[in-house]
Design an enzyme around this catalytic site. Structure first.
Site, PDB file in Angstrom:
ATOM      1  N   HIS A  23     -44.334-100.845  18.917  1.00  0.00           N
ATOM      2  CA  HIS A  23     -44.371-100.451  17.903  1.00  0.00           C
ATOM      3  C   HIS A  23     -45.710 -99.487  17.631  1.00  0.00           C
ATOM      4  O   HIS A  23     -45.823 -99.044  16.974  1.00  0.00           O
ATOM      5  CB  HIS A  23     -43.841-101.669  16.783  1.00  0.00           C
ATOM      6  CG  HIS A  23     -43.515-101.240  15.441  1.00  0.00           C
ATOM      7  ND1 HIS A  23     -42.707-100.640  14.797  1.00  0.00           N
ATOM      8  CD2 HIS A  23     -44.778-100.988  15.093  1.00  0.00           C
ATOM      9  CE1 HIS A  23     -42.713-100.477  13.365  1.00  0.00           C
ATOM     10  NE2 HIS A  23     -43.851-100.638  13.412  1.00  0.00           N
ATOM     11  N   GLU A  24     -47.027-101.196  17.693  1.00  0.00           N
ATOM     12  CA  GLU A  24     -48.217-100.669  17.103  1.00  0.00           C
ATOM     13  C   GLU A  24     -48.832 -99.551  17.992  1.00  0.00           C
ATOM     14  O   GLU A  24     -49.707 -98.963  16.897  1.00  0.00           O
ATOM     15  CB  GLU A  24     -48.801-101.833  17.451  1.00  0.00           C
ATOM     16  CG  GLU A  24     -48.643-103.170  16.444  1.00  0.00           C
ATOM     17  CD  GLU A  24     -48.678-102.752  15.120  1.00  0.00           C
ATOM     18  OE1 GLU A  24     -49.213-101.796  14.677  1.00  0.00           O
ATOM     19  OE2 GLU A  24     -47.720-103.113  13.649  1.00  0.00           O
ATOM     20  N   HIS A  42     -47.556 -96.188  16.876  1.00  0.00           N
ATOM     21  CA  HIS A  42     -48.802 -95.943  16.013  1.00  0.00           C
ATOM     22  C   HIS A  42     -49.908 -95.177  15.321  1.00  0.00           C
ATOM     23  O   HIS A  42     -50.548 -94.068  15.397  1.00  0.00           O
ATOM     24  CB  HIS A  42     -49.083 -97.361  14.624  1.00  0.00           C
ATOM     25  CG  HIS A  42     -47.722 -97.722  13.565  1.00  0.00           C
ATOM     26  ND1 HIS A  42     -47.002 -97.124  13.041  1.00  0.00           N
ATOM     27  CD2 HIS A  42     -47.639 -99.135  13.397  1.00  0.00           C
ATOM     28  CE1 HIS A  42     -45.979 -97.534  12.512  1.00  0.00           C
ATOM     29  NE2 HIS A  42     -45.818 -98.942  12.615  1.00  0.00           N
TER      30      HIS A  42
END
Length: 214
Positions: free
Chosen positions: A21-22, A25
């Site tokens: 997820h990170e 980004h």
């Protein structure tokens, strides 16, 4: 399953869910003109680089012990908004990348469930562990995806919504960020959070299982 068994099948899916997820980004930000995450060494799948003591270790462990839904978070990847070529629209794309990565991970874990079933039907007990791990992986990733799409700062949904709001409304929404955690906590304590996120999670999970004939 006992606590140790739950931990054994949940640790890997949870670590990858919050890590990917990170990284998503940071990857999106880098593609859109902001190299901050790359320069800080955060574009890596090494979970050590992303571990947040509370969100990655303490909270998930506590939820396992209490028998609750397992979720958590990693250290947010830094994004320098001023480096983005189209500030508001690109920030929305950066925000969207995280939940979309969780959707991709949910599909991956569904595939692992399919493999686990085949292995189990072949007479190998290791297929049972893979099946359980895949099921946890699907649920955790869909939970993180739907939760992060809520338009509550600092969740990703608020960044996406801000790109479509007039300036004054976007500013007012951003002013809620210091209270975001308390808003989510209030939703949890009143039971409203479950009413909001469980139906879409169940719907998407059903579609994924249908897609993979699970």
């Amino acid at each position: 399953m006992n606590t140790l068994q739950i931990l054994s099948v949940a640790v890997l899916p949870l670590l990858f869910a919050i890590t990917v997820h990170e990284v998503a980004h940071g990857w999106a930000a880098n593609r859109l003109g902001d190299p901050t995450a790359r320069m800080l060494g955060r574009l890596t799948l090494n979970p050590i680089k992303h571990i947040d003591p509370l969100g990655t270790v303490i909270l998930p462990l506590a939820m396992v012990l209490m028998g609750g839904v397992i979720f958590g978070w990693a250290k947010p990847v830094p994004v320098t908004v001023e480096n983005l070529r189209r500030r508001d629209k690109d920030m929305a794309l950066v925000a969207l990348a995280g939940p979309m990565a969780n959707l991709a991970m949910a599909l991956f874990w569904a595939l692992m469930m399919k493999v686990g079933l085949e292995v189990l039907q072949g007479g190998l007990e290791m297929g049972r562990a893979l099946l359980a791990m895949g099921q946890v992986g699907v649920t955790i990733n869909l939970l993180l995806m739907v939760l992060n799409l809520l338009p509550i700062p600092p969740l990703d949904g608020s960044r996406i919504l801000s790109a479509f709001l007039p300036g004054p409304l976007a500013y007012k929404l951003s002013r809620l960020e210091p209270y975001g955690l308390f808003i989510v906590l209030a939703l949890v304590l009143t039971g409203l959070l479950g009413q909001i996120i469980v139906p879409p999670i169940d719907f998407i999970e059903t579609q994924i299982y249908f897609l993979f004939s699970l």
